[in-house]
Design an enzyme around this catalytic site. Structure first.
Site, PDB file in Angstrom:
ATOM      1  N   GLU A 255      -8.122 -13.941  38.971  1.00 29.16           N
ATOM      2  CA  GLU A 255      -7.844 -15.382  39.488  1.00 29.16           C
ATOM      3  C   GLU A 255      -8.746 -15.858  40.471  1.00 29.16           C
ATOM      4  OE1 GLU A 255      -5.094 -12.927  42.024  1.00 29.16           O
ATOM      5  OE2 GLU A 255      -5.787 -12.885  40.077  1.00 29.16           O
ATOM      6  N   ASN A 256     -10.210 -15.407  40.402  1.00 27.37           N
ATOM      7  CA  ASN A 256     -11.037 -15.686  41.284  1.00 27.37           C
ATOM      8  C   ASN A 256     -11.196 -17.302  41.670  1.00 27.37           C
ATOM      9  OD1 ASN A 256     -12.076 -13.047  41.327  1.00 27.37           O
ATOM     10  ND2 ASN A 256     -12.911 -13.476  39.156  1.00 27.37           N
ATOM     11  N   GLU A 289      -3.421 -17.136  35.160  1.00 25.94           N
ATOM     12  CA  GLU A 289      -4.759 -17.071  36.331  1.00 25.94           C
ATOM     13  C   GLU A 289      -4.533 -18.477  36.917  1.00 25.94           C
ATOM     14  OE1 GLU A 289      -5.537 -14.208  36.962  1.00 25.94           O
ATOM     15  OE2 GLU A 289      -4.909 -13.480  35.066  1.00 25.94           O
ATOM     16  N   HIS A 292      -2.240 -18.995  39.758  1.00 24.16           N
ATOM     17  CA  HIS A 292      -2.840 -18.364  40.945  1.00 24.16           C
ATOM     18  C   HIS A 292      -3.534 -19.116  41.903  1.00 24.16           C
ATOM     19  CE1 HIS A 292      -1.386 -14.178  40.631  1.00 24.16           C
ATOM     20  NE2 HIS A 292      -2.085 -13.810  39.685  1.00 24.16           N
TER      21      HIS A 292
END
Length: 841
Positions: A255-256, A289, A292
């Site tokens: 989840e950058n 993701e 997040h």
């Protein structure tokens, strides 16, 4: 080695990072200036594999020490207080899928590479010196120079600002944790759109893929961000959200913030030929993701012991959001067939971690990522919370939680406080027993002296030490009963009166949303089964699931499950069929290949599947129910195991019709067709064709299907050839190796080959994927296959000497018991089970 928190001595506020990356030489040079507050003169920054050449501050060059063991760069400053520290260094690109690393792929037979990053959990320190801890949030200014070729793309968390002297400069980030920093560059294609609130959304992939494979993800990502902005009542905080498919990627996705990275299999979809179940999986990975981006990125756990805060919540939200985006997919049924049974199975073994767990060694951080507990059990906990609060109060609590902690860190107590304040419930008190204790209860429902009695105790599969634990259980009963069961024993009163008042059989945990199982006594179970025709699909599934677990826990004989399978065999619900065939497939463990018992079991599988296989056939029908689409592969797989001649011939004919292009076989049945061909119509030419297809195809679903077929061969020489390729990354990427190993190990003909390989090549495996959060799962999949006393002894002999290796201790300890409990069950009940199967014929 105890964890030393470097943040206690130095609080970074801003990083200025310049990286000059040379792909050819596989190394890079870094120049980093860190602004922050020094609380002591002597401070340490995290570093790993960095060759530091200088440390300076205020024009002064400082002496320094580096420690590989502590992963530290240590020096003494002239004074405490505000300070700017500059570090120059060089470092290698890794080939471990951690830090900054190349991904390899082919276009038109030529190998190419894409550079990407993976910094969670503690790998940012392989890219730049930092306080690499979640609490140490700061802003980041990133500049990247590389051996750039015309037309290449470079991506990062924020939009590109300018190019100067060959460096690509990106806008300063918002305040965030180091493990969420990300960048990538290479020859990429893209598709971009924009949300209603103006967020740019893009999907990026290598040019090995067809452009149309990006469309599905782009649509889901755009709508998911719009959904979350509304549900969280909090705007997405960055200008863009890029989704990037990496050809080599250890986890499923990461989840950058603003640059989410994925395995290709979990982002790219051929819209013309992908099975519905795969589309559902890809959609839940994307929505997980993107959940997040708020829950984990905007508000981050303070330390890794609260990892569940990130993962459990995102795991619940992925289903909640997909249900809103695609209501016809019945995505909560996928929750029932994946998360619920995975959590219940894992959490029944003594020694399992609790959802909230202390971290005492840096190597243990990666071991926290137990998918069955931190993801699946944690999400079940939050589903319980949602059921208790309702969506309105849940949303109100989340909005307040984000407002209070945005761009900062939080603990589990902070979340419970926000939700409890919104709902007027002490939710923390209820949830503490689930969060802090390992395991879960079995609620026994019995009629004693005319009274309906409920009692709870911890449920175990295998040997265990009873700790006297109790839980605050949301009963969700259809009889008059308390909302929460706090005590070990509860007398609900006169059973006949309660039964007459309810007008239906007793059921507890209606909806199967709470993390416990129910053991009904014979009177109550018989009452439920008499009305089997009126039960909804989740209740039927739950009955089969709970009875299976009770049998594995030796609270009833596994043989008693066999006639139940016949009762439910023609049920149209896919979630009932997944539970049914999970039990049926476990019956294989009670037989040996080539025995009369195996022949009986195959006849039984034929009985279970024949009506459904005839009804569904091998071809999808226009407008057919989703349940039919999802049930078809289950019953056809059973028919093939049963050696049903009609099924084998039908699958063979489908292959012949598509043998020049097996990829074109309809995706739902393709894995079965290919496996049938390898098992029953195998030739060396066929095997070579499929292995060549595996090496060259860029379609991730087809790759999985090919692997499933190839590992099923009955030819020892072919299996040996596959094992010989385990360490050949041009054929089998390290990210995919576990699936190949598991497949050969699960094949009776190949089991010895795979087991010998992992024992002989453990050091190579450790070097190649060790330190990766998935490394320990090679042990898990081994335990999932083994079920004989000989294999149990061999497993213990090999892994017991490794029990003190940090990050492997819990896995080895638990998996020894997983195998031992299966062996004990099989040895004690095989005769009864095989007799029960024979009686059905």
């Amino acid at each position: 080695m105890a964890v030393t928190r470097f943040y206690e001595a130095f609080h970074p506020t801003h990083y200025d990072i310049k990286l000059d990356i040379n792909r050819q030489a596989k190394k890079f040079a870094g120049h980093v200036t860190i602004d922050g507050e020094a609380l002591t003169k002597t401070i340490s920054l995290h570093q790993k594999f960095l060759q530091v050449t200088s440390v300076t501050t205020e024009g002064r060059t400082l002496s320094f020490e580096t420690s590989d063991e502590q992963e530290a760069l240590t020096f003494t400053l002239p004074k405490t207080g505000p300070v700017a520290i500059t570090v120059d260094y060089t470092a290698p690109l890794t080939d471990t899928m951690m830090g900054i690393y190349p991904s390899y792929y082919q276009v038109d037979g030529q190998q190419r590479e894409l550079i990407g990053t993976q910094f969670e959990t503690t790998f940012a320190r392989q890219a730049f010196p930092s306080i690499d801890e979640p609490e140490a949030k700061a802003t980041f200014s990133l500049a990247i120079k590389f051996d750039e070729q015309p037309g290449e793309t470079v991506l990062a968390n924020m939009p590109e600002e300018r190019v100067e002297d060959g460096y690509h400069y990106f806008e300063e980030t918002v305040k965030m944790s180091t493990y969420l920093v990300a960048f990538a560059f290479g020859d990429l294609q893209k598709k971009v759109t924009e949300t209603t609130s103006g967020v740019k959304v893009g999907v990026f992939a290598t040019k090995a893929h067809q452009a149309k494979e990006l469309d599905f993800a782009l649509d889901i990502a755009k709508r998911a961000i719009e959904f979350y902005e509304d549900f969280y009542q909090t705007k997405y905080p960055l200008p863009h959200s890029w989704q990037l498919a990496l050809p080599d990627f250890s986890a499923g996705a990461m989840e950058n913030w603003g640059l989410v990275t994925y395995r290709e299999a979990y982002l790219l979809v051929d819209p013309d030929n992908t099975a519905l179940d795969m589309k559902r999986v890809v959609a839940t990975v994307i929505t997980h993701e993107l959940a997040h981006q708020w829950f984990g990125d905007l508000v981050t756990m303070k330390w890794w012991d609260d990892l569940w805060l990130n993962e459990s919540f995102a795991n619940m939200m992925e289903y909640l959001s997909v249900d809103a985006l695609e209501p016809d997919w019945h995505i909560w049924e996928l929750f029932q067939t994946t998360e619920a049974p995975m959590a219940l199975q894992r959490d029944a073994t003594d020694g399992v971690q609790s959802v909230h767990v202390a971290v005492n060694d840096p190597a243990e951080i990666d071991a926290l990522f137990d998918g069955a507990i931190v993801y699946a059990k944690g999400s079940r906990m939050l589903v319980m919370v949602r059921a208790l609060l309702g969506d309105d109060k849940l949303r109100e609590g989340l909005k307040n939680y984000f407002a209070a902690h945005q761009y900062g860190n939080a603990t589990g107590a902070d979340l419970w406080q926000a939700l409890g304040d919104a709902a007027g419930i002490n939710i923390g008190e209820i949830m503490n027993s689930w969060l802090e204790q390992p395991g879960y209860p079995v609620v026994a429902a019995t009629v004693e002296n005319g009274h309906l009695i409920l009692s709870q105790e911890q449920f175990f599969i295998g040997a265990a030490k009873e700790q006297g634990r109790t839980w605050e259980i949301p009963l969700n009963a259809n009889f008059a009963a308390p909302q929460i069961m706090k005590d070990a024993r509860l007398d609900l009163g006169d059973y006949r009166e309660l039964r007459a008042q309810a007008g239906e059989p007793l059921r507890i945990n209606v909806g199967n949303n709470s993390h416990f199982i129910v053991n009904y006594d014979a009177t109550l179970l018989e009452d439920i089964l008499k009305e089997e025709g009126q039960l909804d699909a989740i209740t039927k599934r739950q009955l089969l699931q709970d009875l299976r677990l009770l049998a594995e826990g030796k609270r009833l004989s596994y043989a008693t499950l066999v006639p139940l399978l016949t009762k439910f065999k023609d049920d149209p619900s896919s979630i009932v069929n997944t539970a049914l065939y999970q039990i049926a497939n476990f019956l294989k463990n009670f037989t040996t290949p080539g025995s009369d018992q195996e022949a009986n079991l195959k006849h039984f599988f034929d009985q279970l599947s024949v009506n459904q296989a005839s009804r569904l056939t091998w071809s999808a029908k226009a407008g057919e129910a989703i349940d039919d689409q999802l049930t078809r592969p289950l019953v056809l797989s059973a028919a093939l195991y049963a050696d049903n001649a009609q099924a084998k011939e039908a699958a063979h004919q489908i292959f012949l019709d598509h043998q020049n292009q097996p990829l074109s076989i309809e995706a739902t049945i393709r894995p079965l067709v290919l496996k049938n061909e390898v098992q029953n119509f195998n030739t060396s030419a066929l095997f070579d064709q499929l292995l060549t297809d595996y090496r060259t195809t860029s379609d991730p679903s087809y790759k999985q299907d090919l692997r499933g077929a190839l590992v099923a061969t009955k030819e020892t020489a072919q299996l040996r050839d596959l094992v010989d390729h385990f360490e050949d990354a041009t054929t089998i990427k390290p990210q995919d190796l576990r699936g190949w190993y598991h497949g050969v190990l699960a094949n009776p003909t190949g089991q010895q080959l795979a087991w010998d390989w992992i024992r002989n090549e453990w050091d190579w495996l450790d070097k190649t994927v060790g330190g990766d959060m998935e490394f320990a799962t090679f042990i898990t999949v081994t335990a999932a296959v083994f079920h004989t006393r000989q294999r149990s002894d061999e497993f213990n002999a090999f892994f017991e000497p490794k029990e003190n290796v940090a990050g492997l201790t819990r896995e080895i300890t638990m998996d020894k018991e997983v195998i031992a409990s299966k062996v004990a069950l099989i040895e004690s009940q095989a005769d009864a089970v095989n007799q029960a199967v024979a009686q059905q014929l």
